[in-house]
Design a protein around this motif. Sequence first.
Motif, PDB file in Angstrom:
ATOM      1  N   SER A  48      -0.769   4.009   2.350  1.00 13.77           N
ATOM      2  CA  SER A  48      -2.205   3.993   2.608  1.00 13.77           C
ATOM      3  C   SER A  48      -2.578   2.765   3.454  1.00 13.77           C
ATOM      4  O   SER A  48      -3.742   2.380   3.497  1.00 13.77           O
ATOM      5  N   PHE A  49      -1.585   2.181   4.121  1.00 14.39           N
ATOM      6  CA  PHE A  49      -1.833   1.001   4.947  1.00 14.39           C
ATOM      7  C   PHE A  49      -2.623   1.360   6.193  1.00 14.39           C
ATOM      8  O   PHE A  49      -3.448   0.577   6.674  1.00 14.39           O
ATOM      9  N   SER A  50      -2.348   2.542   6.757  1.00 15.55           N
ATOM     10  CA  SER A  50      -3.035   2.936   7.980  1.00 15.55           C
ATOM     11  C   SER A  50      -3.311   4.431   7.967  1.00 15.55           C
ATOM     12  O   SER A  50      -2.781   5.168   7.127  1.00 15.55           O
ATOM     13  N   THR A  51      -4.151   4.860   8.877  1.00 16.45           N
ATOM     14  CA  THR A  51      -4.405   6.283   9.048  1.00 16.45           C
ATOM     15  C   THR A  51      -3.617   6.790  10.242  1.00 16.45           C
ATOM     16  O   THR A  51      -3.449   6.060  11.221  1.00 16.45           O
ATOM     17  N   PRO A  52      -3.111   8.008  10.155  1.00 22.77           N
ATOM     18  CA  PRO A  52      -3.205   8.907   9.012  1.00 22.77           C
ATOM     19  C   PRO A  52      -2.312   8.456   7.865  1.00 22.77           C
ATOM     20  O   PRO A  52      -1.271   7.849   8.078  1.00 22.77           O
ATOM     21  N   ARG A  53      -2.787   8.721   6.632  1.00 17.23           N
ATOM     22  CA  ARG A  53      -1.946   8.457   5.465  1.00 17.23           C
ATOM     23  C   ARG A  53      -0.738   9.373   5.568  1.00 17.23           C
ATOM     24  O   ARG A  53      -0.898  10.586   5.636  1.00 17.23           O
TER      25      ARG A  53
ATOM     26  N   GLN B  17       3.926   7.772  -0.312  1.00 19.32           N
ATOM     27  CA  GLN B  17       2.827   7.870   0.657  1.00 19.32           C
ATOM     28  C   GLN B  17       2.293   6.479   0.940  1.00 19.32           C
ATOM     29  O   GLN B  17       2.088   5.697   0.001  1.00 19.32           O
TER      30      GLN B  17
ATOM     31  N   PHE C  41       3.159  10.790   4.293  1.00 23.26           N
ATOM     32  CA  PHE C  41       4.056  10.975   3.163  1.00 23.26           C
ATOM     33  C   PHE C  41       5.511  10.945   3.614  1.00 23.26           C
ATOM     34  O   PHE C  41       5.822  11.272   4.770  1.00 23.26           O
TER      35      PHE C  41
ATOM     36  N   TYR D 197       0.839  -1.198   0.000  1.00 22.19           N
ATOM     37  CA  TYR D 197       0.000   0.000   0.000  1.00 22.19           C
ATOM     38  C   TYR D 197       0.876   1.251   0.000  1.00 22.19           C
ATOM     39  O   TYR D 197       0.932   2.018   0.975  1.00 22.19           O
ATOM     40  N   LEU D 198       1.522   1.458  -1.128  1.00 22.85           N
ATOM     41  CA  LEU D 198       2.501   2.528  -1.257  1.00 22.85           C
ATOM     42  C   LEU D 198       2.289   3.219  -2.592  1.00 22.85           C
ATOM     43  O   LEU D 198       2.207   2.565  -3.640  1.00 22.85           O
TER      44      LEU D 198
END
Lengths: 124, 107
Positions: free
Chosen positions: B91-96, B89, B98, B32-33
Motif C-alpha cells: 500500500s506504499f503507492s498506487t496502484p496497490r 499486497q 498484489f 506498507y505490506l
Amino acid sequence: EVELVESGGNLVQPGGSLRLSCAASGFTFTNFNMNWVRQAPGKGLECVSYISDSSNVIYYAESVRGRFTVSRDNAKNSLYLQMNSLRAEDTAVYFCVREFRYGSGWRSGALDIWGQGTMVAVSS
Amino acid sequence: DIQMTQSPSSLSASVGDRVTITCRASQSVSSYLNWYQQKPGKAPKLLIYAASSLQSGVPSRFSGSGSGTDFNLSISSLQPEDFAIYYCQQSFSTPRTFGQGTNLEIK
C-alpha cells in the motif's frame, strides 16, 4: 454486522457496458475509503480502482483507465463502478472492498472487509 | 508500478509444520505490506497489516516480518483450515499491487 453486497454482474458482449453496485451496511460508510478488486478465473488479485471517503481522490489501474469510472453516494451507503468498452480480459469476479486505515497518511491502509463478489463475463 | 513477487508459488506441508512464505517488492515499500488468505470460492481475508500487525481475530500462529523490499509470512503450526492461497499486497503507492499468490497445499 458489517457487510458489503455487490450486484450488477452479468454476461456482456465485447464493447458493452455494465454498472456494478455495492451496498454497505453495519458501519459508517462516509468514514472509509473504498476499492474495487477483481480476480480473473483461476488468477490472482488486481486492484482496479480506489475512491477516498469524500471522493476527492480517485485512482485506476492502467488496464481500466479511461474505460471504468468509480463513484460513491455516501447518502445511500453505496459504491459504484461504471464499466464501458468492456473486453474479454475484463472477465472476472469483482469485489467491493473497504480500506481500513490503521495510521496516519494515505499509505496506511489495508483491505479488511470484502463483499462476496459479482461475476462479470465478457464474451460474444 | 511496484511489482510484488512471492516465493514459492506453491508449497506442500503437513499439519503441525512451520512454514514461511516470502514476498519481495521491486522497490522499497517501507512497512506498507499486507497479507491475505483466500480459500476456494471465497473472498480474501486480511491476516497481517503494516508488515507485522495481526488483524483482529486472526490466530497468533500467523506472524509477519520484514521491511523495505523483503517480507515473510510465517505460520507456526499448520492447522487443517490454513490450507489456502496467500497473497501479499503493498500500500506504499498506487496502484496497490498484489503478489501472484502462494498456494499452500496439504502434503
